[in-house]
Design a protein around this motif. Structure first.
Motif, PDB file in Angstrom:
ATOM      1  N   ILE A  78       0.834  -1.204   0.000  1.00  0.00           N
ATOM      2  CA  ILE A  78       0.000   0.000   0.000  1.00  0.00           C
ATOM      3  C   ILE A  78       0.869   1.255   0.000  1.00  0.00           C
ATOM      4  O   ILE A  78       0.545   2.260  -0.654  1.00  0.00           O
ATOM      5  N   ALA A  79       2.001   1.216   0.723  1.00  0.00           N
ATOM      6  CA  ALA A  79       2.906   2.374   0.739  1.00  0.00           C
ATOM      7  C   ALA A  79       3.503   2.608  -0.646  1.00  0.00           C
ATOM      8  O   ALA A  79       3.637   3.763  -1.087  1.00  0.00           O
ATOM      9  N   ILE A  80       3.872   1.535  -1.335  1.00  0.00           N
ATOM     10  CA  ILE A  80       4.420   1.664  -2.690  1.00  0.00           C
ATOM     11  C   ILE A  80       3.371   2.259  -3.628  1.00  0.00           C
ATOM     12  O   ILE A  80       3.666   3.173  -4.412  1.00  0.00           O
ATOM     13  N   VAL A  81       2.151   1.749  -3.561  1.00  0.00           N
ATOM     14  CA  VAL A  81       1.067   2.268  -4.415  1.00  0.00           C
ATOM     15  C   VAL A  81       0.857   3.758  -4.162  1.00  0.00           C
ATOM     16  O   VAL A  81       0.734   4.565  -5.096  1.00  0.00           O
ATOM     17  N   THR A  82       0.849   4.144  -2.880  1.00  0.00           N
ATOM     18  CA  THR A  82       0.653   5.551  -2.524  1.00  0.00           C
ATOM     19  C   THR A  82       1.782   6.422  -3.068  1.00  0.00           C
ATOM     20  O   THR A  82       1.549   7.491  -3.644  1.00  0.00           O
ATOM     21  N   SER A  83       3.014   5.954  -2.895  1.00  0.00           N
ATOM     22  CA  SER A  83       4.162   6.718  -3.373  1.00  0.00           C
ATOM     23  C   SER A  83       4.151   6.846  -4.891  1.00  0.00           C
ATOM     24  O   SER A  83       4.470   7.916  -5.437  1.00  0.00           O
ATOM     25  N   VAL A  84       3.765   5.804  -5.598  1.00  0.00           N
ATOM     26  CA  VAL A  84       3.697   5.849  -7.067  1.00  0.00           C
ATOM     27  C   VAL A  84       2.604   6.817  -7.519  1.00  0.00           C
ATOM     28  O   VAL A  84       2.770   7.539  -8.517  1.00  0.00           O
ATOM     29  N   ILE A  85       1.491   6.877  -6.788  1.00  0.00           N
ATOM     30  CA  ILE A  85       0.437   7.850  -7.111  1.00  0.00           C
ATOM     31  C   ILE A  85       0.985   9.265  -6.999  1.00  0.00           C
ATOM     32  O   ILE A  85       0.720  10.124  -7.853  1.00  0.00           O
ATOM     33  N   PHE A  86       1.773   9.521  -5.947  1.00  0.00           N
ATOM     34  CA  PHE A  86       2.419  10.833  -5.818  1.00  0.00           C
ATOM     35  C   PHE A  86       3.302  11.113  -7.032  1.00  0.00           C
ATOM     36  O   PHE A  86       3.346  12.237  -7.528  1.00  0.00           O
ATOM     37  N   ALA A  87       4.022  10.081  -7.502  1.00  0.00           N
ATOM     38  CA  ALA A  87       4.894  10.260  -8.666  1.00  0.00           C
ATOM     39  C   ALA A  87       4.085  10.614  -9.907  1.00  0.00           C
ATOM     40  O   ALA A  87       4.478  11.478 -10.703  1.00  0.00           O
ATOM     41  N   LEU A  88       2.942   9.960 -10.062  1.00  0.00           N
ATOM     42  CA  LEU A  88       2.121  10.179 -11.252  1.00  0.00           C
ATOM     43  C   LEU A  88       1.550  11.590 -11.314  1.00  0.00           C
ATOM     44  O   LEU A  88       1.295  12.114 -12.414  1.00  0.00           O
ATOM     45  N   VAL A  89       1.329  12.203 -10.158  1.00  0.00           N
ATOM     46  CA  VAL A  89       0.751  13.557 -10.142  1.00  0.00           C
ATOM     47  C   VAL A  89       1.819  14.633  -9.902  1.00  0.00           C
ATOM     48  O   VAL A  89       1.488  15.805  -9.718  1.00  0.00           O
ATOM     49  N   SER A  90       3.092  14.222  -9.920  1.00  0.00           N
ATOM     50  CA  SER A  90       4.171  15.155  -9.571  1.00  0.00           C
ATOM     51  C   SER A  90       4.670  15.981 -10.744  1.00  0.00           C
ATOM     52  O   SER A  90       5.563  16.819 -10.575  1.00  0.00           O
ATOM     53  N   ASP A  91       4.145  15.730 -11.943  1.00  0.00           N
ATOM     54  CA  ASP A  91       4.564  16.465 -13.141  1.00  0.00           C
ATOM     55  C   ASP A  91       6.072  16.359 -13.366  1.00  0.00           C
ATOM     56  O   ASP A  91       6.761  17.349 -13.642  1.00  0.00           O
ATOM     57  N   GLY A  92       6.589  15.139 -13.212  1.00  0.00           N
ATOM     58  CA  GLY A  92       7.997  14.878 -13.473  1.00  0.00           C
ATOM     59  C   GLY A  92       8.928  15.130 -12.312  1.00  0.00           C
ATOM     60  O   GLY A  92      10.132  14.870 -12.412  1.00  0.00           O
ATOM     61  N   LEU A  93       8.410  15.618 -11.200  1.00  0.00           N
ATOM     62  CA  LEU A  93       9.255  15.901 -10.039  1.00  0.00           C
ATOM     63  C   LEU A  93       9.806  14.621  -9.426  1.00  0.00           C
ATOM     64  O   LEU A  93      10.930  14.591  -8.929  1.00  0.00           O
ATOM     65  N   LEU A  94       9.015  13.553  -9.471  1.00  0.00           N
ATOM     66  CA  LEU A  94       9.397  12.275  -8.868  1.00  0.00           C
ATOM     67  C   LEU A  94       9.163  11.155  -9.866  1.00  0.00           C
ATOM     68  O   LEU A  94       8.047  11.001 -10.385  1.00  0.00           O
ATOM     69  N   SER A  95      10.223  10.370 -10.151  1.00  0.00           N
ATOM     70  CA  SER A  95      10.072   9.231 -11.065  1.00  0.00           C
ATOM     71  C   SER A  95       9.398   8.078 -10.337  1.00  0.00           C
ATOM     72  O   SER A  95       9.492   7.952  -9.109  1.00  0.00           O
ATOM     73  N   TRP A  96       8.735   7.196 -11.114  1.00  0.00           N
ATOM     74  CA  TRP A  96       8.048   6.072 -10.476  1.00  0.00           C
ATOM     75  C   TRP A  96       9.053   5.088  -9.872  1.00  0.00           C
ATOM     76  O   TRP A  96       8.774   4.439  -8.871  1.00  0.00           O
ATOM     77  N   GLN A  97      10.254   4.999 -10.452  1.00  0.00           N
ATOM     78  CA  GLN A  97      11.266   4.098  -9.904  1.00  0.00           C
ATOM     79  C   GLN A  97      11.714   4.564  -8.511  1.00  0.00           C
ATOM     80  O   GLN A  97      11.803   3.767  -7.577  1.00  0.00           O
ATOM     81  N   ARG A  98      11.985   5.860  -8.393  1.00  0.00           N
ATOM     82  CA  ARG A  98      12.386   6.396  -7.091  1.00  0.00           C
ATOM     83  C   ARG A  98      11.218   6.332  -6.111  1.00  0.00           C
ATOM     84  O   ARG A  98      11.403   6.118  -4.919  1.00  0.00           O
ATOM     85  N   ALA A  99      10.011   6.508  -6.626  1.00  0.00           N
ATOM     86  CA  ALA A  99       8.825   6.440  -5.775  1.00  0.00           C
ATOM     87  C   ALA A  99       8.697   5.056  -5.131  1.00  0.00           C
ATOM     88  O   ALA A  99       8.332   4.941  -3.957  1.00  0.00           O
ATOM     89  N   ILE A 100       9.014   4.022  -5.888  1.00  0.00           N
ATOM     90  CA  ILE A 100       8.946   2.661  -5.341  1.00  0.00           C
ATOM     91  C   ILE A 100       9.945   2.499  -4.203  1.00  0.00           C
ATOM     92  O   ILE A 100       9.624   1.946  -3.144  1.00  0.00           O
ATOM     93  N   VAL A 101      11.157   3.010  -4.403  1.00  0.00           N
ATOM     94  CA  VAL A 101      12.190   2.921  -3.358  1.00  0.00           C
ATOM     95  C   VAL A 101      11.748   3.679  -2.107  1.00  0.00           C
ATOM     96  O   VAL A 101      11.894   3.198  -0.977  1.00  0.00           O
TER      97      VAL A 101
END
Length: 264
Positions: free
Chosen positions: A181-204
């Protein structure tokens, strides 16, 4: 559960409101939380909360968390210097009192200064970063998602105990659910970050928030079990004290900064 949810919603809205304000308002709230947290820590260890030796610890936490840069060009002392001075003064207190304040008490109080002071220092500093509101919400959101995921997945399908001697209600299934659930949440942040956060880093970051956050919870549980207490305090009905509510925060925020997981 009703009381827990009510307290959680009110405290969460209040904290997030101060976080959105930022600046001295947010940092002041975090500093207050740090001092209350140290009060809880001192009380749990059996030391008089406002004894002379405890006041040294409060001073150390204050010096670490206080936003010196908002009032001066730079901190008058570095974190390293503050930590060393607090250590020296605490150890001197043991000598001056002729071991009426034993070295094990000094060690615990010093540990509390590091554990709480550095933890809340990074909670405050995260908000001051470029895009600090995003990074703070990312970490808090992932931590809260991990907590909720671990609780509800554990309730639904949890069978195998994670660490029964420390926290008998936690399960392996719940812990894994919290990570997902934490990974899913972090990836959602990446998706709405407009390139500020990559999905790979979001998973980490999601994995770090969940794994390190759950370890922070276990650390607090282990400490309370040694002293045979249920909660660190009673400030937050249904949740306990500041340390009960922030046990994950004060290890996750330093961890992601020290390992430079945030792309700033």
């Amino acid at each position: 559960m009703k009381q827990r949810l009510t307290t959680g919603i009110i405290a969460g809205v209040l904290f997030l409101g101060f976080c959105m304000l930022g600046g001295p308002w947010y940092h002041g709230l975090v500093l207050l939380m740090a001092l209350i947290g140290y009060y809880e820590f001192v009380k749990m260890t059996g030391v008089m909360p406002f004894s002379g030796v405890a006041l040294i610890g409060y001073a150390g936490v204050f010096a670490i968390v206080f936003p010196w840069e908002m009032f001066w060009e730079a901190r008058p002392l570095s974190l390293f210097q503050v930590i060393w001075i607090v250590m020296l003064v605490l150890m001197t207190a043991s000598v001056v009192t002729k071991n009426k304040v034993p070295v094990n008490t000094v060690a615990m109080l010093f540990l509390g200064v590091l554990y709480i002071g550095i933890g809340f220092y990074y909670i405050a500093e995260s908000r001051h970063l470029h895009h600090g509101l995003f990074w703070t919400f990312l970490l808090l959101g992932s931590i809260w998602a991990s907590d909720a995921g671990a609780y509800f997945v554990g309730k639904l399908i949890g069978k195998n105990k994670l660490w029964p001697s420390i926290s008998p209600n936690k399960t392996i299934e719940g812990a894994l659910g919290g990570i997902v659930i934490a990974i899913v949440t972090s990836v959602i942040f990446a998706l709405v970050s407009d390139g500020l956060l990559s999905w790979q880093r979001a998973i980490v970051i999601g994995i770090a928030c969940a794994v390190v956050g759950q370890m922070g919870d276990l650390i607090q549980s282990a400490y309370k079990r040694v002293y045979n207490i249920k909660d660190s305090g009673s400030l937050l009905p249904g949740h306990g004290g500041i340390l009960d509510r922030c046990d994950s925060w004060i290890v996750v925020f330093p961890f992601v900064h020290i390992l430079m997981l945030l792309p700033y």
